[in-house]
Design an enzyme around this catalytic site. Structure first.
Site, PDB file in Angstrom:
ATOM      1  N   LEU A 179       0.816  -1.212   0.000  1.00 38.73           N
ATOM      2  CA  LEU A 179       0.000   0.000   0.000  1.00 38.73           C
ATOM      3  C   LEU A 179       0.848   1.260   0.000  1.00 38.73           C
ATOM      4  CD1 LEU A 179      -2.764  -1.018   2.588  1.00 38.73           C
ATOM      5  CD2 LEU A 179      -2.891  -1.104   0.094  1.00 38.73           C
ATOM      6  N   SER A 186       7.102   0.265   5.726  1.00 38.48           N
ATOM      7  CA  SER A 186       6.160  -0.053   4.659  1.00 38.48           C
ATOM      8  C   SER A 186       4.801  -0.379   5.251  1.00 38.48           C
ATOM      9  CB  SER A 186       6.662  -1.251   3.841  1.00 38.48           C
ATOM     10  OG  SER A 186       7.951  -1.006   3.330  1.00 38.48           O
ATOM     11  N   VAL A 187       3.768  -0.232   4.409  1.00 30.64           N
ATOM     12  CA  VAL A 187       2.407  -0.601   4.788  1.00 30.64           C
ATOM     13  C   VAL A 187       1.896  -1.594   3.751  1.00 30.64           C
ATOM     14  CG1 VAL A 187       0.074   0.188   5.300  1.00 30.64           C
ATOM     15  CG2 VAL A 187       2.028   1.667   5.817  1.00 30.64           C
ATOM     16  N   ASP A 350      -0.144  15.761  13.362  1.00 27.94           N
ATOM     17  CA  ASP A 350       0.257  15.515  11.970  1.00 27.94           C
ATOM     18  C   ASP A 350      -0.969  15.276  11.104  1.00 27.94           C
ATOM     19  OD1 ASP A 350       1.939  15.208   9.810  1.00 27.94           O
ATOM     20  OD2 ASP A 350       2.385  13.106  10.215  1.00 27.94           O
TER      21      ASP A 350
END
Length: 667
Positions: A179, A186-187, A350
């Site tokens: 993703l 990382s995702v 954020d």
């Protein structure tokens, strides 16, 4: 029903009141289903059968039991089994095969869930994965006392051996796709599996830690923030589980000597399992689907496909941008999420479009080939949004340790900006000097205001390639001009929206943080806009010149009990305006639907009447006369102008037709 340990480290999904059982065996990685014949209820069972045969109650199938729906919720882990998704054909097939013995073992076909043993993704509780982890740890340590991974971590990394869960990721998860990928992790889109049985889709963050204690603490801060949400939240990402494991690194990792490398060796990684949002993030959706801008990551084939689709639909939907209904849906969802965060004392720090995730995909006008759907639903529906990435969050009152550029600088409130080049925490001005401000709830509200600007205009009010020093100056000097922004919106020929959206942006983007409304106030203001609508009226044009009066709404301290505790219950929540699949019976939604249907009818009538009047004028005048030219111009304006201006152009055509008729029949 409960999860209980069984022989060989297995788990049993068990209910002592019925006659079936599901066994999860980590040794073989399989699911097994046992069921007692209901016809033998009066007979005596031997001791082994009585000890092993317990029940999983199903509403239909070979044997039917009548029990309350609560029997499908595990009291140990909270996981729900959906009794409405039962594979009845599989049951009948097995019944016809004569599988009705006193204790019959049923094999599980590959990639299928047995007997309707299907989980909703959101129903997987944290306790479920914790139970699975404990069981896996027991089996792994029992069969591998000389844990190679544990020895490796002990000699090289600061993390204690007993915090690692070796093999947990590869045992119970399969990667479906990547993703996102960054410098520090990382995702992935993953599916939770037991053996060959797929049980649910999730998003999984894999973050290499190495020996970077500071980075480790930052990741743990996100986990703590997510864990502080003790119930299912409507507009905050759902956290499921976290664990540590040795895995190959992705991105830069700090080694034992303090140096950084991007090698592919196995290093300590933290895995964060959370809710998967199939719609992607808000930034990509706005840029690519709403404003039709190509992404740098798109392949030439994808760009050609989009261009052909856009060309095919040319003229069907001339205006870009979001409607008022869609904007209100987005802003209200984010405000709800912020309200819940603030109510437990957390500041996001954020907040930006890329951290706002869509639960379902958004289908733009250009992607929608169905004319009815494009005309009736596209301007009213936007997927529900959840706020994610709490890695930068902090408790209210904590001191900042950075430069004021924690997240993306463009979404940072001006009162947090420290002029000049970025500085380290060691060179940050001392608290006693009072030369900088701390993060507050109002800091998040400014970020929400900048998100509003982005989703309205498809861009930010700053040049994209500014030097960081110049960008800080622009942020400090930025002032929102309501009338100027309305003129800009009209000049860009975007879909017309309610002026109160601009007044809301003005309030959120105030340079003084004390002047910004709270998340609760924003939510109540948007709800009030809906409630005050009247059936048959132009919903979003009523009171169009009035400004939003935030002072009339009671300000509440955000650090109170969350309002979601009172009425958020699983899926029985209205998250967007309006969702076709949800049961929306509120007055505001009914008014919105009535207005939409009435408005569409009026617009069609304007166009038809204008065409008839133009034909009449041409028949009553000579070719090339000024009346014929004027009628054509007005007809074009009727078709091209915004909906709220078509009426006056149509009335002008009526006047021209009257003049033409008078010239022909009177003079």
């Amino acid at each position: 029903m409960s999860l209980v340990p069984y022989e060989e480290g297995s788990l049993i999904l068990d209910d002592p009141n019925s006659k079936s059982v599901v066994v999860v065996n980590p040794t073989s990685g399989t699911l097994s289903f046992f069921q007692q014949d209901n016809s033998n209820n009066d007979s005596e069972l031997n001791e082994d059968q009585t000890a092993s045969l317990s029940a999983l109650d199903f509403p239909s199938g070979i044997h039917q039991y009548k029990s309350p729906i609560a029997s499908y919720v595990c009291p140990q882990c909270g996981t729900e089994i959906n009794p409405d998704i039962i594979n009845r054909r599989q049951l009948h097939r097995r019944a016809s095969a004569g599988v009705e013995s006193e204790s019959s073992r049923l094999s599980i076909p590959e990639n299928t869930v047995p007997l309707g043993f299907e989980f909703a993704n959101s129903s997987f509780s944290r306790r479920y994965f914790q139970s699975l982890e404990r069981n896996h740890r027991h089996y792994a340590l029992q069969n591998d006392s000389n844990n190679k991974q544990g020895q490796f971590s002990k000699n090289k990394y600061f993390i204690p051996d007993d915090l690692f869960i070796p093999g947990y990721f590869r045992k119970f998860f399969k990667i479906l796709s990547l993703l996102g990928n960054g410098a520090r992790g990382s995702v992935y889109k993953v599916v939770h599996t037991i053996g060959n049985t797929e049980l649910g889709v999730f998003a999984l963050k894999k973050i290499p830690i190495g020996n970077d204690m500071e980075w480790f603490n930052k990741c743990i801060r996100e986990v703590k923030a997510l864990s502080s949400l003790t119930h299912k939240s409507a507009n905050l990402i759902t956290y499921n589980h976290v664990w540590l494991e040795m895995d190959s690194s992705v991105g830069f990792v700090r080694s034992i000597d303090g140096s950084q490398s991007d090698s592919q060796e196995e290093v300590p990684c933290i895995f964060i399992l959370q809710q998967y949002c199939s719609g992607g993030n808000l930034e990509d959706c706005i840029l690519r689907k709403v404003f039709n801008r190509f992404s740098d990551t798109e392949s030439p084939e994808e760009r050609k496909k989009k261009f052909r689709t856009r060309k095919k639909n040319h003229g069907k939907s001339g205006e870009v941008g979001l409607s008022t209904e869609q904007l209100v849906s987005i802003i209200r969802d984010i405000a709800r999420g912020l309200h819940e965060l603030h109510s437990i004392g957390l500041i996001h720090r954020d907040l930006k479009p890329s951290n706002c995730l869509l639960l379902t995909p958004f289908k733009s006008d250009n992607e929608n080939d169905n004319v009815y759907d494009r005309e009736h639903n596209s301007d009213e529906f936007f997927p529900s949004i959840v706020i994610g990435d709490l890695g930068e969050s902090q408790l209210e009152g904590e001191s900042r340790l950075g430069t004021g550029c924690t997240g993306t600088l463009e979404f940072t409130a001006p009162d947090l900006i420290i002029q000049g080049r970025p500085v380290s925490s060691s060179t940050l001005p001392s608290r006693s000097s009072h030369t900088y401000n701390e993060y507050t709830f109002a800091s998040d509200m400014y970020s929400l205001g900048m998100i509003c600007y982005f989703i309205v205009f498809g861009e930010l009010p700053f040049e994209p390639q500014l030097d960081i020093v110049d960008l800080k100056v622009r942020i400090k000097n930025f002032r929102f001009d309501t009338e100027g922004m309305i003129e800009k919106h009209q000049a860009m020929k975007l879909k017309p929206i309610d002026r109160r959206i601009f007044h809301l942006m003005d309030a959120l983007l105030q340079p003084n943080n004390d002047a910004r409304p709270t998340a609760k106030t924003v939510e109540e203001t948007l709800d009030e806009m809906l409630i005050n609508s009247k059936p048959g009226k132009k919903f979003w044009k009523e009171n169009v010149d009035s400004t939003l009066n935030f002072s009339t709404i009671s300000e509440v301290n955000e650090n109170t009990n969350s309002f979601t505790d009172d009425y958020i219950d699983g899926d029985n929540v209205t998250l967007s305006l309006p969702a076709p699949e949800e049961n929306l019976s509120t007055v505001s939604t009914q008014n919105l639907q009535k207005y939409s249907a009435l408005n569409r009818t009026i617009q069609v009538c304007y166009k038809l009447v204008s065409m008839i009047l133009t034909i009449i004028i041409f028949k009553c005048t000579k070719t090339g006369s000024w009346l014929s030219y004027m009628s054509l111009i007005l007809l074009g304006m009727v078709f091209k102008s915004p909906a709220d201006e078509r009426g006056k152009h149509a009335r002008a055509l009526v006047l021209l037709a009257f003049i033409a008729a008078c010239k022909k029949y009177i003079y």
